[in-house]
Each structure stands twice: as structure tokens, then as C-alpha cells.
Design an enzyme around this catalytic site. Sequence first.
Site, PDB file in Angstrom:
ATOM      1  N   CYS A   1       0.840  -1.238  -0.064  1.00 28.85           N
ATOM      2  CA  CYS A   1      -0.060   0.024   0.108  1.00 28.85           C
ATOM      3  C   CYS A   1       0.816   1.184   0.138  1.00 28.85           C
ATOM      4  CB  CYS A   1      -0.965   0.111   1.413  1.00 28.85           C
ATOM      5  SG  CYS A   1      -2.126  -1.447   1.052  1.00 28.85           S
TER       6      CYS A   1
HETATM    7  N1  LIG Z   1      -2.799  -6.080   1.959  1.00 32.10           N
HETATM    8  C1  LIG Z   1      -3.264  -4.968   2.735  1.00 32.10           C
HETATM    9  O1  LIG Z   1      -2.907  -4.810   3.707  1.00 32.10           O
HETATM   10  C2  LIG Z   1      -4.293  -4.064   1.920  1.00 32.10           C
HETATM   11  C3  LIG Z   1      -4.903  -3.222   2.784  1.00 32.10           C
HETATM   12  C4  LIG Z   1      -5.865  -2.486   1.972  1.00 32.10           C
HETATM   13  C5  LIG Z   1      -6.022  -2.498   0.512  1.00 32.10           C
HETATM   14  N2  LIG Z   1      -5.444  -3.431  -0.137  1.00 32.10           N
HETATM   15  C6  LIG Z   1      -5.699  -3.259  -1.567  1.00 32.10           C
HETATM   16  O2  LIG Z   1      -6.306  -4.469  -1.838  1.00 32.10           O
HETATM   17  C7  LIG Z   1      -5.951  -4.850  -3.062  1.00 32.10           C
HETATM   18  C8  LIG Z   1      -5.627  -6.563  -2.954  1.00 32.10           C
HETATM   19  O3  LIG Z   1      -4.586  -6.661  -2.314  1.00 32.10           O
HETATM   20  P1  LIG Z   1      -4.048  -8.046  -1.435  1.00 32.10           P
HETATM   21  O4  LIG Z   1      -3.013  -7.580  -0.438  1.00 32.10           O
HETATM   22  O5  LIG Z   1      -5.493  -8.655  -0.882  1.00 32.10           O
HETATM   23  O6  LIG Z   1      -3.447  -8.692  -2.734  1.00 32.10           O
HETATM   24  P2  LIG Z   1      -2.865  -9.965  -2.857  1.00 32.10           P
HETATM   25  O7  LIG Z   1      -1.845 -10.146  -3.649  1.00 32.10           O
HETATM   26  O8  LIG Z   1      -2.558 -10.745  -1.434  1.00 32.10           O
HETATM   27  O9  LIG Z   1      -4.213 -10.819  -3.336  1.00 32.10           O
HETATM   28  C9  LIG Z   1      -4.696 -10.611  -4.594  1.00 32.10           C
HETATM   29  C10 LIG Z   1      -5.175 -11.948  -5.110  1.00 32.10           C
HETATM   30  O10 LIG Z   1      -6.148 -11.774  -6.259  1.00 32.10           O
HETATM   31  C11 LIG Z   1      -5.538 -12.782  -7.102  1.00 32.10           C
HETATM   32  N3  LIG Z   1      -5.713 -12.560  -8.559  1.00 32.10           N
HETATM   33  C12 LIG Z   1      -4.828 -11.721  -9.242  1.00 32.10           C
HETATM   34  N4  LIG Z   1      -5.251 -11.705 -10.515  1.00 32.10           N
HETATM   35  C13 LIG Z   1      -6.667 -12.182 -10.541  1.00 32.10           C
HETATM   36  C14 LIG Z   1      -7.531 -12.152 -11.560  1.00 32.10           C
HETATM   37  N5  LIG Z   1      -7.368 -11.513 -12.805  1.00 32.10           N
HETATM   38  N6  LIG Z   1      -8.623 -12.773 -11.023  1.00 32.10           N
HETATM   39  C15 LIG Z   1      -8.857 -13.298  -9.792  1.00 32.10           C
HETATM   40  N7  LIG Z   1      -7.941 -13.279  -9.239  1.00 32.10           N
HETATM   41  C16 LIG Z   1      -6.785 -12.719  -9.293  1.00 32.10           C
HETATM   42  C17 LIG Z   1      -4.353 -13.159  -6.846  1.00 32.10           C
HETATM   43  O11 LIG Z   1      -4.047 -14.703  -7.084  1.00 32.10           O
HETATM   44  C18 LIG Z   1      -4.183 -13.100  -5.239  1.00 32.10           C
HETATM   45  O12 LIG Z   1      -4.901 -14.347  -4.556  1.00 32.10           O
HETATM   46  C19 LIG Z   1      -4.910  -4.015  -3.614  1.00 32.10           C
HETATM   47  O13 LIG Z   1      -5.388  -3.025  -4.301  1.00 32.10           O
HETATM   48  C20 LIG Z   1      -4.471  -3.287  -2.485  1.00 32.10           C
HETATM   49  O14 LIG Z   1      -3.792  -2.348  -2.673  1.00 32.10           O
HETATM   50  C21 LIG Z   1      -4.337  -3.966   0.457  1.00 32.10           C
END
Ligand SMILES: NC(=O)c1ccc[n+]([C@@H]2O[C@H](COP(=O)([O-])OP(=O)(O)OC[C@H]3O[C@@H](n4cnc5c(N)ncnc54)[C@H](O)[C@@H]3O)[C@@H](O)[C@H]2O)c1
Length: 428
Positions: A260
Amino acid sequence: MKICIVGLGYVGLPLAIQFARADVTVFGLDVDQAKVDLINDGRSYIKHIADETLARVVGQNGFTASTDFGRVKECEAVIICVPTPLSKNREPDISYVLDTGRSIAPHLAKGTLVVLESTTYPGTTDEDLRAVLENGSGLKAGADFHLAFSPEREDPANEQSKVKLIPKVVGGYTPDCLERAMALYGKAIDTLVPVSSCRVAEATKLLENIFRSVNIALVNELKLVYGAMGIDIWEVIEAAKTKPFGFMPFYPGPGLGGHCIPIDPFYLTWKAREYGKNTRFIELAGEINTAMPEHVVARVAEALNNSGKAVKGSRILIAGLAYKPNVDDERESPSYVLMELLSRRGAEVDYYDPYVPVIKPPREHSQWAGKRSVEWNRETIARFDLVLIATNHASVNYKELAAWSSCIVDTRNALSGIQLPAGKLWKA
Ligand SMILES: NC(=O)c1ccc[n+]([C@@H]2O[C@H](COP(=O)([O-])OP(=O)(O)OC[C@H]3O[C@@H](n4cnc5c(N)ncnc54)[C@H](O)[C@@H]3O)[C@@H](O)[C@H]2O)c1
């Protein structure tokens, strides 16, 4: 009610569990077959989510996962939680969001609600995602299907941070879209904060993360200035935070990490250019924060030099690979930058992290893939010329680390309160 949650990572999985607990039937969709199999087996792949927690919602609440996007047609709502990283040239990469849109569009039925949760620049939902969904489905947003944005506020490993209890900001493409999205989240989340549009909701998330980035840059800068004056920034912050109003503590570190704070501010910077606007504050914060690893490496060189050693040829242990304490998430971790800078200067670099036993192929820094954490024992630790504390996990015994090492550079104040002989401990 049946819903799909697309992207079962650090954000999507806890959200799916919370909806399942609220008696909503949840289909998790992900392109990663390994994650899908683990979920269906009731086994967690995220350290702070226990197997039992997942197994309970799989067994009792009917939560299942799949790679089959055809499941979308069974659902009343689809929530998208896929990655939004930066490209090699540090520009927003919304390809995961658009790919997801393309995968779900052919299966969208009239009346379905689509909500994006991935952090992104204002306009992603109502311009980019809407276009992909409309083209792929032949339906019109706001008329045939509903569209909304609701940012995730997950804080992994924070005991106080429970999905159900964190107020959720929701913005709709139309007032009807907002109403539908509020009804959906109202099933699982206690407090909702409606705003007037998807763009306001997108901008809210960016403000929250830019606020952190800028304040971290401020304490990182003060760390250097106060350090030169012989004043310990950590002691200053402890004192300042006794002020009961108008102050919020932020802590310095070896550089930004995670999915982030190092990334999201630049989503706004990029979009602002379209409107002829500069984001000087944001870029200055980024500049200060990204200079931190070089500062740490300079301290490492100083500490080694003090005992007649050079960086070249020295054995250096990075303690903590995860980007923050008590998580197994090492995406964008400054530890990788430190490892790279030090090995480029000829050091022999290893790492210790109880939560990252082996480095998975990352999007960046792929040269470290397959490297394993060293063992935790006196003999192994004592072989290093210097230990560099990059992350302070609560489960690590820093007294042992202090006793076993000959020289330590501490970027996290992990050795606070431990008495060490002069010249052994270097703060950075
Ligand atoms: N990790 C955090 O603390 C956090 C907090 C707030 C917001 N976010 C936001 O949330 C979003 C996701 O972050 P995250 O940390 O969960 O990411 P992550 O990488 O942990 O998870 C994303 C998932 O999406 C899957 N994926 C990728 N492409 C795909 C597709 N085309 N179809 C289906 N699945 C697909 C991946 O395999 C993975 O399992 C980002 O935009 C991030 O900025 C993250």
C-alpha cells in the site's frame, strides 16, 4: 444471498470469511489454483488467519473457492479484491482489475452489483472498469447492473482490526448503486460511511495512505536531523505522543514496504498529471522514504569500519524480511532493497525471518527466490560480522540476538532497553 469475492489474498480472504460468518453464501474466485485448493481443504495460507477459522466457515457456512468465473452468474454481487501494483516505470498497473472485469463481464446478469475494493486512482471504477464490464456484457452500468467502489481498510496482524468493526466507506455510480452496495455491506459490516460517488471513495482511500506516507517521511527526515544532533528520535516520539490532542505517532524505519504505502500515493500522482496538477508533497515524501535504505547501508558501513572491516567480504544477516512486524507479507519489503544494496557492495547476505522460511518468487527481486531463512541458534548467528534489524517481530528474542551478535544495526528500536557495550549497537 450469494456473492462472489474475486482475489483471495490479504484483503479478499478475510472479507470472504466475514461475509460467510454473516450467513451470506460466498464463492471465492481466484486465478491461483493452489489457493483455491487450500481454501476448499480448510487450510489457511495467511499466517494471521488460523486454519480453524477458515475450516469453520468452509464447513459450517458453505464458503467455497473456485477458478471458474462462470460462478458469477449465480451471484447477486461480485466484489473485486485483486492487486493494484506499480509497473516497472512506477506507473499504476490496473491490468489485474481490468482482467477481472473481462473475466466476469460475460457472466453478468441484469441487476448484479459489482464492487471494486482494490486501492486505485479516482476514475478507475466509473471509467476503466465500467467500460470493460459494459463492453463484455452488453449491459449498461447504473441501468442494467450496479457499480460501486468501497476501499478495504485491512491492517494485517493488528488485533484491533476486525473486518466487521472497521467502518466501511461506500460510493456508488448512481444513488441506486449506492443503495444496493450499502445493503450488501450492511449484512456483514457494522458501520457504513456512504459518500457521493465512486471517485470520492477512491480518493478517500488514497488520502488515508498518503497521510501515512507523508508522516513516515517526516519522522524519517527528523531521524536524520536529530541523529546528527545526538538526539534519539524514538525517545522524542515516545515523549511527543503523551500529548493528548493534535499528535499521532509515526515511526521511522529502513524504508517503506508492503502493498500500500510505497505504491498507492503514486496512483494519485499519475492521475493528477491528466489534470495538469503536480503532487510535490507526495513526491517529496516518496523521495525521502526511498532514500532510507541508502542511509541504513551507510550506517552498516560505518559500524563495520569501526571494527576494522569493510562491507565487501563481510557476512551480514538481515533480521526480518517481512515489511512490518508480525506478518508473513514481504511484498515490496525494504529488506530486499537492503539485501541488494549490500550484496552489490560485495557483502555476503543472509536473512532470518520466522514467518518467511523461504523466499517465494516475488514480482521484483526475483534473484532471491528460493533463499532460505537461517536457523535461530547462537552458532549460526555468531558467524555473522553484523546483524541488521529490518523488522521487529514480537516473537523474536532480541536479548538472545544481542548476546549472540558482535555488531548490530537497529532500524526499528528493537533493542530498546537492552544494555550493550559501546560500539556494538548502531541505530539507523
Ligand atoms: N494487504 C493489505 O493490507 C491491503 C489493505 C488495504 C487495501 N489493499 C488493496 O487491496 C487489493 C488487494 O490486495 P491484497 O493485499 O489482498 O493482494 P494479494 O496479492 O494478497 O491478493 C490478490 C489475489 O488476487 C488474485 N488475482 C490476481 N489476478 C486475478 C484475476 N485476474 N482474477 C482473480 N484473481 C486474481 C491473486 O492470485 C491473489 O490471490 C490491492 O489493491 C491493495 O492495494 C491491501
